[in-house]
Design a protein around this motif. Structure first.
Motif, PDB file in Angstrom:
ATOM      1  N   LEU A  36       0.839  -1.199   0.000  1.00 45.48           N
ATOM      2  CA  LEU A  36       0.000   0.000   0.000  1.00 45.48           C
ATOM      3  C   LEU A  36       0.872   1.245   0.000  1.00 45.48           C
ATOM      4  N   GLY A  37       1.936   1.216   0.833  1.00 49.61           N
ATOM      5  CA  GLY A  37       2.868   2.335   0.882  1.00 49.61           C
ATOM      6  C   GLY A  37       3.462   2.606  -0.497  1.00 49.61           C
ATOM      7  N   ALA A  38       3.791   1.525  -1.212  1.00 45.19           N
ATOM      8  CA  ALA A  38       4.395   1.675  -2.531  1.00 45.19           C
ATOM      9  C   ALA A  38       3.403   2.273  -3.531  1.00 45.19           C
ATOM     10  N   LEU A  39       2.101   1.964  -3.302  1.00 46.27           N
ATOM     11  CA  LEU A  39       1.075   2.516  -4.194  1.00 46.27           C
ATOM     12  C   LEU A  39       0.872   3.996  -3.954  1.00 46.27           C
ATOM     13  N   LEU A  40       0.848   4.396  -2.692  1.00 45.17           N
ATOM     14  CA  LEU A  40       0.501   5.766  -2.329  1.00 45.17           C
ATOM     15  C   LEU A  40       1.698   6.712  -2.401  1.00 45.17           C
ATOM     16  N   PHE A  41       2.890   6.173  -2.147  1.00 43.94           N
ATOM     17  CA  PHE A  41       4.073   7.031  -2.087  1.00 43.94           C
ATOM     18  C   PHE A  41       5.144   6.464  -3.008  1.00 43.94           C
ATOM     19  N   ASP A  42       6.158   7.253  -3.191  1.00 51.25           N
ATOM     20  CA  ASP A  42       7.298   6.800  -3.989  1.00 51.25           C
ATOM     21  C   ASP A  42       8.292   6.165  -3.027  1.00 51.25           C
ATOM     22  N   ILE A  43       8.452   4.849  -3.086  1.00 51.38           N
ATOM     23  CA  ILE A  43       9.410   4.229  -2.161  1.00 51.38           C
ATOM     24  C   ILE A  43      10.570   3.597  -2.917  1.00 51.38           C
ATOM     25  N   ARG A  44      11.644   3.341  -2.179  1.00 52.77           N
ATOM     26  CA  ARG A  44      12.847   2.775  -2.785  1.00 52.77           C
ATOM     27  C   ARG A  44      12.877   1.272  -2.571  1.00 52.77           C
ATOM     28  N   TRP A  45      13.316   0.551  -3.590  1.00 49.92           N
ATOM     29  CA  TRP A  45      13.450  -0.909  -3.482  1.00 49.92           C
ATOM     30  C   TRP A  45      14.927  -1.273  -3.412  1.00 49.92           C
ATOM     31  N   PRO A  46      15.254  -2.437  -2.871  1.00 49.28           N
ATOM     32  CA  PRO A  46      16.675  -2.827  -2.818  1.00 49.28           C
ATOM     33  C   PRO A  46      17.286  -2.796  -4.211  1.00 49.28           C
ATOM     34  N   GLY A  47      18.522  -2.313  -4.276  1.00 46.66           N
ATOM     35  CA  GLY A  47      19.118  -2.056  -5.565  1.00 46.66           C
ATOM     36  C   GLY A  47      19.776  -3.261  -6.216  1.00 46.66           C
ATOM     37  N   SER A  48      19.992  -4.330  -5.450  1.00 44.02           N
ATOM     38  CA  SER A  48      20.697  -5.466  -6.043  1.00 44.02           C
ATOM     39  C   SER A  48      20.198  -6.755  -5.433  1.00 44.02           C
ATOM     40  N   LEU A  49      20.529  -7.850  -6.088  1.00 43.28           N
ATOM     41  CA  LEU A  49      20.171  -9.164  -5.551  1.00 43.28           C
ATOM     42  C   LEU A  49      20.829  -9.367  -4.188  1.00 43.28           C
ATOM     43  N   GLY A  50      22.082  -8.886  -4.088  1.00 46.94           N
ATOM     44  CA  GLY A  50      22.810  -9.004  -2.821  1.00 46.94           C
ATOM     45  C   GLY A  50      22.068  -8.300  -1.695  1.00 46.94           C
ATOM     46  N   ALA A  51      21.515  -7.136  -1.987  1.00 44.42           N
ATOM     47  CA  ALA A  51      20.778  -6.389  -0.968  1.00 44.42           C
ATOM     48  C   ALA A  51      19.530  -7.163  -0.554  1.00 44.42           C
ATOM     49  N   TRP A  52      18.805  -7.719  -1.543  1.00 45.05           N
ATOM     50  CA  TRP A  52      17.629  -8.546  -1.237  1.00 45.05           C
ATOM     51  C   TRP A  52      18.024  -9.713  -0.319  1.00 45.05           C
ATOM     52  N   LEU A  53      19.122 -10.385  -0.688  1.00 43.28           N
ATOM     53  CA  LEU A  53      19.561 -11.546   0.089  1.00 43.28           C
ATOM     54  C   LEU A  53      19.943 -11.161   1.510  1.00 43.28           C
ATOM     55  N   ALA A  54      20.744 -10.079   1.608  1.00 44.76           N
ATOM     56  CA  ALA A  54      21.180  -9.641   2.934  1.00 44.76           C
ATOM     57  C   ALA A  54      19.975  -9.237   3.774  1.00 44.76           C
ATOM     58  N   PHE A  55      18.995  -8.580   3.128  1.00 48.01           N
ATOM     59  CA  PHE A  55      17.780  -8.197   3.847  1.00 48.01           C
ATOM     60  C   PHE A  55      17.061  -9.453   4.341  1.00 48.01           C
ATOM     61  N   ALA A  56      16.963 -10.457   3.458  1.00 49.53           N
ATOM     62  CA  ALA A  56      16.275 -11.698   3.829  1.00 49.53           C
ATOM     63  C   ALA A  56      16.959 -12.381   5.011  1.00 49.53           C
ATOM     64  N   LEU A  86      16.248 -10.580   8.520  1.00 54.02           N
ATOM     65  CA  LEU A  86      14.939 -10.747   9.166  1.00 54.02           C
ATOM     66  C   LEU A  86      14.924 -11.841  10.238  1.00 54.02           C
ATOM     67  N   PRO A  87      15.302 -13.101   9.897  1.00 54.17           N
ATOM     68  CA  PRO A  87      15.300 -14.109  10.972  1.00 54.17           C
ATOM     69  C   PRO A  87      16.247 -13.750  12.112  1.00 54.17           C
ATOM     70  N   LEU A  88      17.352 -13.060  11.806  1.00 55.00           N
ATOM     71  CA  LEU A  88      18.253 -12.647  12.889  1.00 55.00           C
ATOM     72  C   LEU A  88      17.547 -11.666  13.814  1.00 55.00           C
ATOM     73  N   ALA A  89      16.814 -10.716  13.198  1.00 55.36           N
ATOM     74  CA  ALA A  89      16.069  -9.748  13.998  1.00 55.36           C
ATOM     75  C   ALA A  89      15.048 -10.470  14.878  1.00 55.36           C
ATOM     76  N   VAL A  90      14.359 -11.465  14.295  1.00 52.45           N
ATOM     77  CA  VAL A  90      13.342 -12.196  15.060  1.00 52.45           C
ATOM     78  C   VAL A  90      13.994 -12.953  16.214  1.00 52.45           C
ATOM     79  N   LEU A  91      15.157 -13.566  15.963  1.00 52.65           N
ATOM     80  CA  LEU A  91      15.823 -14.328  17.021  1.00 52.65           C
ATOM     81  C   LEU A  91      16.294 -13.429  18.160  1.00 52.65           C
ATOM     82  N   VAL A  92      16.855 -12.256  17.808  1.00 51.23           N
ATOM     83  CA  VAL A  92      17.301 -11.329  18.857  1.00 51.23           C
ATOM     84  C   VAL A  92      16.101 -10.891  19.678  1.00 51.23           C
ATOM     85  N   SER A  93      15.029 -10.521  18.976  1.00 55.68           N
ATOM     86  CA  SER A  93      13.822 -10.086  19.672  1.00 55.68           C
ATOM     87  C   SER A  93      13.254 -11.218  20.518  1.00 55.68           C
ATOM     88  N   PHE A  94      13.260 -12.434  19.950  1.00 58.08           N
ATOM     89  CA  PHE A  94      12.754 -13.590  20.697  1.00 58.08           C
ATOM     90  C   PHE A  94      13.538 -13.781  21.993  1.00 58.08           C
TER      91      PHE A  94
END
Lengths: 267, 323
Positions: free
Chosen positions: A129-149, A152-160
């Protein structure tokens, strides 16, 4: 063991997905808050362009990533660790201890299953929805997508791990809602949900960026935005992995103390 | 099913078991003293394969503390303990594979999901072979009549249905020992009866050892050949149910309806407890024969009717506690 944890995570995913109305209501809230914050950030960045090294488009993107992560990492607390706190208070935790499964793994698997559901429903929905209403930035490379992916589980584990420790205080305090309140206020502030951590002044910025809560929103967002790329991104992931490892070890230690010293409630 | 047992052949071996708790008592706003509370004291007993043992005692007697030590989630302060040849607190995870545990007031099932899901996870937890799991599930679901409920979320089940679900959950991995803590609490008479019937079948067909704590003495009468009574943390009685009556000084009552009102009947071997018009109540030791007393009464009085009341186990146990 992997089969068991996968099976537990799948059930947790399914468990959270049974409440469709709650999910929709939550998505609506994320969207409303996201839109309001976007207007605030637009105003803020027009007054002070390049604050924290972000341009307006990056600031707007940060808002939606923050909204996506709230439920995924449970900034406000809750999730399976809440069940644990309740089961400690009532003594039902005894039944968890009767099973030949490590307690931490049991709850961590549930939390990862839950996070997967919340990422899909409460994360991707509002972001689109944010992408529809506003101009947002997407990861610029496959590496960025992978690192982002990976972030996420690391963030969940720390929070857990932090939520598990908070729940464990119930072994001594019976009611862990006090520590839980302290925990969510800390998390809301230090995760970058209230204000991006990059806006913190001077040395405080360097400090908060190394604390465990930075892995919740700020680090994944910076990887997404390309603010952290290459070795800098790896450094962010290593920080997350290190905090997850250290905190889970603390969890194991605390749990051992708890089960050795503390009475399991109820007859 | 393979059976592991300790050196002397007992499945459960408890010797001189002690457990004390330290409790902080507040004496003023900021000060407190530490008190030692003895929960279990000098407890010794053993249980053989295939026994059905009732473990009873008043609230706070140490029943749950004992069960928690037997299952390894509490460490004994002193004494020795072996269950299925293992040391419970040191080998808790390994021991868990030999045990099934059911708490009447707690559940191990996933609240929001159908029963089927909880059972599927249990197969992974205990690494039961899929064939074994399927066979057990089919059998127990049939015996406990849960077939129509497998797809119902647990939160929608009645207490009796949830209880049956919890029992299936405790049995899917073929445990040798089943601990039941107040399994019939809150159930209606029919559900209780069905559950007892099932436990009897389980014990008869699979030789599963049952250890049962309960306040419902009908559970004990229906299920247990042996009773251990615990009070103040120590066993005050351990033996067959029949002996409990003798030990507890329990009595049977002969109710005599005379044709006419008469003063209190006096016959050897019995004491008249109560006289109400033509009806009199005579009590005599539970292990004595009623025949000579009946004969003596019939010889001396004009009797309209006779009946014998069996001793009430609750009275017997109350008697034991008060000693």
């Amino acid at each position: 063991m992997a089969g068991l944890y996968l099976s537990v995570a799948t059930r947790a995913f399914r468990r959270y997905s049974t409440y469709t109305a709650a999910t929709l209501a939550g998505m609506f809230t994320n969207c409303v808050f996201g839109i309001i914050l976007c207007f605030v950030y637009q105003e803020l960045w027009s007054l002070k362009p390049h604050a924290g090294g972000y341009d307006v488009k990056e600031a707007i993107t940060y808002v939606w990533l923050g909204q996506a992560m709230i439920m995924t990492v449970l900034v406000w607390g809750g999730g399976p660790t809440n069940d644990l706190a309740n089961r400690i208070r009532t003594g039902d935790v005894a039944l968890d201890l009767y099973r030949p499964v490590p307690l931490i793994g049991w709850y961590a698997a549930q939390d990862l299953g839950r996070a997967a559901y919340h990422l899909l429903a409460r994360g991707i929905g509002p972001t689109l929805l944010g992408a529809l209403l506003f101009d947002i930035r997407w990861p610029g490379s496959l590496g960025a997508w992978l690192a982002f992916a990976v972030s996420l589980p690391l963030a969940v584990l720390v929070s857990f791990a932090i939520r598990f420790l908070v729940a464990s205080t119930a072994f001594w305090l019976l009611d862990s809602s006090g520590p839980a309140t302290v925990a969510w206020i800390t998390a809301a502030f230090l995760s970058g949900l209230t204000v991006p951590l990059v806006l913190f002044p001077g040395w405080t910025r360097d400090v908060v960026l190394t604390l465990p809560w930075a892995t919740f929103i700020q680090i994944p967002a910076d990887i997404w935005l390309g603010q952290r790329s290459g070795w800098h991104a790896v450094e962010g992931l290593v920080l997350g992995a290190a905090w997850a490892g250290v905190l889970l070890l603390v969890c194991a230690f605390v749990l051992r103390r708890a089960t050795a010293k503390v009475v399991v409630q109820g007859g | 099913m393979t059976s592991t047992s300790s050196a002397d052949g007992s499945l459960i071996q408890v010797r001189d078991l002690h457990r004390t708790f330290t409790v902080r008592r507040k004496t003023s706003r900021f000060r407190g003293v530490r008190d030692e509370v003895v929960a279990v004291h000098d407890l010794t007993f053993s249980v053989e394969v295939g026994e059905m043992v009732g473990y009873i005692g008043p609230n706070g007697a140490g029943k749950s503390t004992t069960i928690k030590m037997l299952t390894g989630i509490l460490v004994p302060t002193d004494g020795s303990l072996s269950v299925a040849g293992l040391d419970p607190s040191r080998q808790r995870t390994e021991l868990a594979r030999h045990l099934g545990v059911v708490f009447g007031q707690r559940t191990t099932l996933w609240w929001d999901l159908p029963l089927r899901d909880s059972f599927a996870v249990l197969q992974k937890i205990y690494r039961t072979s899929p064939e074994r799991h399927r066979a057990n599930l089919a059998e127990y679901v049939e015996l406990l009549d849960l077939g129509d409920l497998l797809d119902t979320p647990v939160r929608q089940l009645s207490l009796g249905q949830r209880m049956r679900g919890d029992i299936v959950a405790a049995l899917l991995h073929d445990p040798e020992i089943l601990f039941l803590d107040e399994p019939t609490i809150g159930l209606d008479v029919i559900s209780k009866g069905r559950l007892r019937e099932f436990l009897r079948t389980l014990n008869a067909e699979r030789r599963t050892t049952l250890m049962l704590t309960t306040h419902d003495l009908q559970d004990i009468e229906a299920l247990c050949d042996r009773v251990i009574v615990i009070d103040h943390g120590t066993a005050v009685f351990d033996g067959p149910l029949a002996d409990l009556h003798t030990q507890g000084g329990s009595t049977r009552t002969l109710v005599v309806d005379l044709v006419d009102e008469a003063p209190a009947i006096s016959v050897p071997g019995a004491v008249t407890r109560r006289v109400e018009g033509p009806r009199q109540w005579l009590s005599f030791p539970a292990d004595a024969s009623a025949a000579p007393i009946v004969a003596a009464v019939a010889a001396a009085y004009d009797v309209a009717d006779l009946s014998i009341q069996e001793p009430d186990i609750e009275d017997v146990i109350r008697e034991i506690y008060q000693r």
